[in-house]
Design a protein around this motif. Sequence first.
Motif, PDB file in Angstrom:
ATOM      1  N   UNK A 175       5.988  -5.064   2.121  1.00  0.00           N
ATOM      2  CA  UNK A 175       6.965  -4.010   2.384  1.00  0.00           C
ATOM      3  C   UNK A 175       6.267  -2.701   2.717  1.00  0.00           C
ATOM      4  N   UNK A 176       5.140  -2.426   2.032  1.00  0.00           N
ATOM      5  CA  UNK A 176       4.379  -1.214   2.345  1.00  0.00           C
ATOM      6  C   UNK A 176       3.857  -1.262   3.775  1.00  0.00           C
ATOM      7  N   UNK A 177       3.311  -2.413   4.180  1.00  0.00           N
ATOM      8  CA  UNK A 177       2.791  -2.553   5.543  1.00  0.00           C
ATOM      9  C   UNK A 177       3.900  -2.395   6.575  1.00  0.00           C
ATOM     10  N   UNK A 178       5.023  -3.056   6.341  1.00  0.00           N
ATOM     11  CA  UNK A 178       6.126  -3.010   7.291  1.00  0.00           C
ATOM     12  C   UNK A 178       6.708  -1.607   7.398  1.00  0.00           C
ATOM     13  N   UNK A 179       6.851  -0.933   6.246  1.00  0.00           N
ATOM     14  CA  UNK A 179       7.400   0.423   6.240  1.00  0.00           C
ATOM     15  C   UNK A 179       6.510   1.374   7.017  1.00  0.00           C
ATOM     16  N   UNK A 237      13.205  -5.601  -4.509  1.00  0.00           N
ATOM     17  CA  UNK A 237      14.397  -5.373  -3.685  1.00  0.00           C
ATOM     18  C   UNK A 237      14.375  -3.956  -3.115  1.00  0.00           C
ATOM     19  N   UNK A 238      13.992  -3.002  -3.940  1.00  0.00           N
ATOM     20  CA  UNK A 238      13.935  -1.609  -3.493  1.00  0.00           C
ATOM     21  C   UNK A 238      12.908  -1.433  -2.377  1.00  0.00           C
ATOM     22  N   UNK A 239      11.715  -2.004  -2.549  1.00  0.00           N
ATOM     23  CA  UNK A 239      10.666  -1.844  -1.541  1.00  0.00           C
ATOM     24  C   UNK A 239      11.044  -2.537  -0.232  1.00  0.00           C
ATOM     25  N   UNK A 240      11.630  -3.727  -0.351  1.00  0.00           N
ATOM     26  CA  UNK A 240      12.095  -4.447   0.835  1.00  0.00           C
ATOM     27  C   UNK A 240      13.147  -3.621   1.583  1.00  0.00           C
ATOM     28  N   UNK A 241      14.076  -3.021   0.840  1.00  0.00           N
ATOM     29  CA  UNK A 241      15.121  -2.198   1.458  1.00  0.00           C
ATOM     30  C   UNK A 241      14.515  -1.006   2.178  1.00  0.00           C
ATOM     31  N   UNK A 242      13.504  -0.378   1.576  1.00  0.00           N
ATOM     32  CA  UNK A 242      12.830   0.741   2.249  1.00  0.00           C
ATOM     33  C   UNK A 242      12.295   0.301   3.616  1.00  0.00           C
ATOM     34  N   UNK A 243      11.638  -0.855   3.647  1.00  0.00           N
ATOM     35  CA  UNK A 243      11.032  -1.318   4.895  1.00  0.00           C
ATOM     36  C   UNK A 243      12.091  -1.562   5.971  1.00  0.00           C
ATOM     37  N   UNK A 244      13.203  -2.156   5.584  1.00  0.00           N
ATOM     38  CA  UNK A 244      14.287  -2.405   6.557  1.00  0.00           C
ATOM     39  C   UNK A 244      14.899  -1.090   7.011  1.00  0.00           C
ATOM     40  N   UNK A 245      15.113  -0.174   6.063  1.00  0.00           N
ATOM     41  CA  UNK A 245      15.650   1.143   6.431  1.00  0.00           C
ATOM     42  C   UNK A 245      14.718   1.884   7.393  1.00  0.00           C
ATOM     43  N   UNK A 291       0.788 -10.981   3.622  1.00  0.00           N
ATOM     44  CA  UNK A 291       0.944 -10.355   2.310  1.00  0.00           C
ATOM     45  C   UNK A 291       1.773 -11.292   1.441  1.00  0.00           C
ATOM     46  N   UNK A 292       1.453 -12.571   1.530  1.00  0.00           N
ATOM     47  CA  UNK A 292       2.304 -13.618   0.978  1.00  0.00           C
ATOM     48  C   UNK A 292       1.787 -14.189  -0.337  1.00  0.00           C
ATOM     49  N   UNK A 331      -3.820  -4.885 -12.989  1.00  0.00           N
ATOM     50  CA  UNK A 331      -2.860  -4.199 -12.126  1.00  0.00           C
ATOM     51  C   UNK A 331      -2.995  -4.676 -10.686  1.00  0.00           C
ATOM     52  N   UNK A 332      -1.860  -5.029 -10.093  1.00  0.00           N
ATOM     53  CA  UNK A 332      -1.874  -5.461  -8.705  1.00  0.00           C
ATOM     54  C   UNK A 332      -0.918  -4.699  -7.817  1.00  0.00           C
ATOM     55  N   UNK A 333       0.102  -4.049  -8.402  1.00  0.00           N
ATOM     56  CA  UNK A 333       1.138  -3.416  -7.591  1.00  0.00           C
ATOM     57  C   UNK A 333       0.568  -2.251  -6.793  1.00  0.00           C
ATOM     58  N   UNK A 334      -0.216  -1.385  -7.448  1.00  0.00           N
ATOM     59  CA  UNK A 334      -0.775  -0.234  -6.733  1.00  0.00           C
ATOM     60  C   UNK A 334      -1.719  -0.682  -5.624  1.00  0.00           C
ATOM     61  N   UNK A 335      -2.593  -1.646  -5.938  1.00  0.00           N
ATOM     62  CA  UNK A 335      -3.536  -2.127  -4.925  1.00  0.00           C
ATOM     63  C   UNK A 335      -2.808  -2.851  -3.798  1.00  0.00           C
ATOM     64  N   UNK A 336      -1.715  -3.523  -4.125  1.00  0.00           N
ATOM     65  CA  UNK A 336      -0.934  -4.202  -3.084  1.00  0.00           C
ATOM     66  C   UNK A 336      -0.347  -3.192  -2.106  1.00  0.00           C
ATOM     67  N   UNK A 337       0.302  -2.155  -2.635  1.00  0.00           N
ATOM     68  CA  UNK A 337       0.898  -1.149  -1.748  1.00  0.00           C
ATOM     69  C   UNK A 337      -0.168  -0.430  -0.929  1.00  0.00           C
TER      70      UNK A 337
END
Length: 393
Positions: A23-27, A109-117, A152-153, A283-289
């Motif tokens: 989602x970070x990449x797509x956004x 869900x929030x991050x996915x929505x950001x990318x679509x928006x 990013x799967x 921790x993986x969320x910060x490094x993922x984004x």
Amino acid sequence: MRMDQTNSPEFDIIVIGAGPAGSAAASRAARHGATVALVDKASFPRTKLCGGLFTERSHQTYCKVFDRQFDFSHAVTRREIEFWHDNKCLSSLPDVPPMHLTMRIDLDKRLFTHAIEDGAHDFSGKSIASLDGTDVTFRDGCTIRGRVLIGADGVNSITARALFGAPFDKSTIGFGLEVEVAPDEQIPTEQPLRVDFGAANWGYGWSFPKQGSTTVGVGGLLNSNPDMKGQFSTYLKAQGLDHDPRRFKGHYLPFGDFRVVPGRGAVLLAGDAAGLVDPITGEGIALAMESGHLAARAALDAINASAPETALDRYQVALKDMHRSLRIARGIRRIVFAPGWQQTFVGAFRRSGTLRTQYLQLLAGQVEYPELARNMLRRLPRLVVNRLGGHRF
């Protein structure tokens, strides 16, 4: 989006996986004018096995990557943490940097929505049949084509499998078990976060009270824990919890074994698919984004230069600092988690307020591994320094 001569949609960038990295990449890519397909086999919201700790490091990265302020209304924010070892409390620390406990079903869900928006095209709920370079064919027969593809799967990445034959190295992968405690057994949210060194070999245990649930788990190197279920049962019982092992949920954990070459040409790997998980804090969320953000930037630069095949070279340059920190963290992990050294580390951790503070500052994004390593080596006994065998930080 364009159509080629075979009527297959064409995109500048295809992102596979719509978790934090994807989602970070797509956004990022969509906000900078690229046409982006965001692909995920699941439809959102969907469940995700994860402790859900959203640190201040994650918070800072989120604000930078998504250019938004984070809504904490669905999170529990705690400012107290306890460290344990061998069922004994090493330290209880009040007034620490805030740590936010989320449910991944809400966060993703929030991050996915950001990318679509932000303009990414929604290809969620579509299973992939095959990958051919930067082309993706779905099980329904539809094919989409990209100039750059970002995988990013996750730890079981089909993108990594297509590139390298296997998504990870079984000899170095980590493994975790978790359970969501039922409401009638739930640890009150007033309780602090709890981290137990040594709850698993080369790993730790955790207890994270949240809204309506408490996530309890253990994780460590898979090869060092042949009876992870037994260790998890022991850990639960030590906290007054008793759960049927059949209810445990397990998942592989990249645990510092990152891919030095995270892709090939115009195909990049980000987040767990690239093994970008902190081998000490988990921790993986910060490094993922952050890695998704960097992958998108590399892809955009390569496309703007009319040289998509240079995306990986650009991405590796951007990842240099992250890779260096992870290498240092792997060295420190030998002190923190190796069974033969853990008593030494635990003793130093119990005595040294500086070590405890810097561990928390690491989670808060206030200190990085090079500085932490220097301070740790100054404070740990000379025996440990010698046993590092000349490891260079």
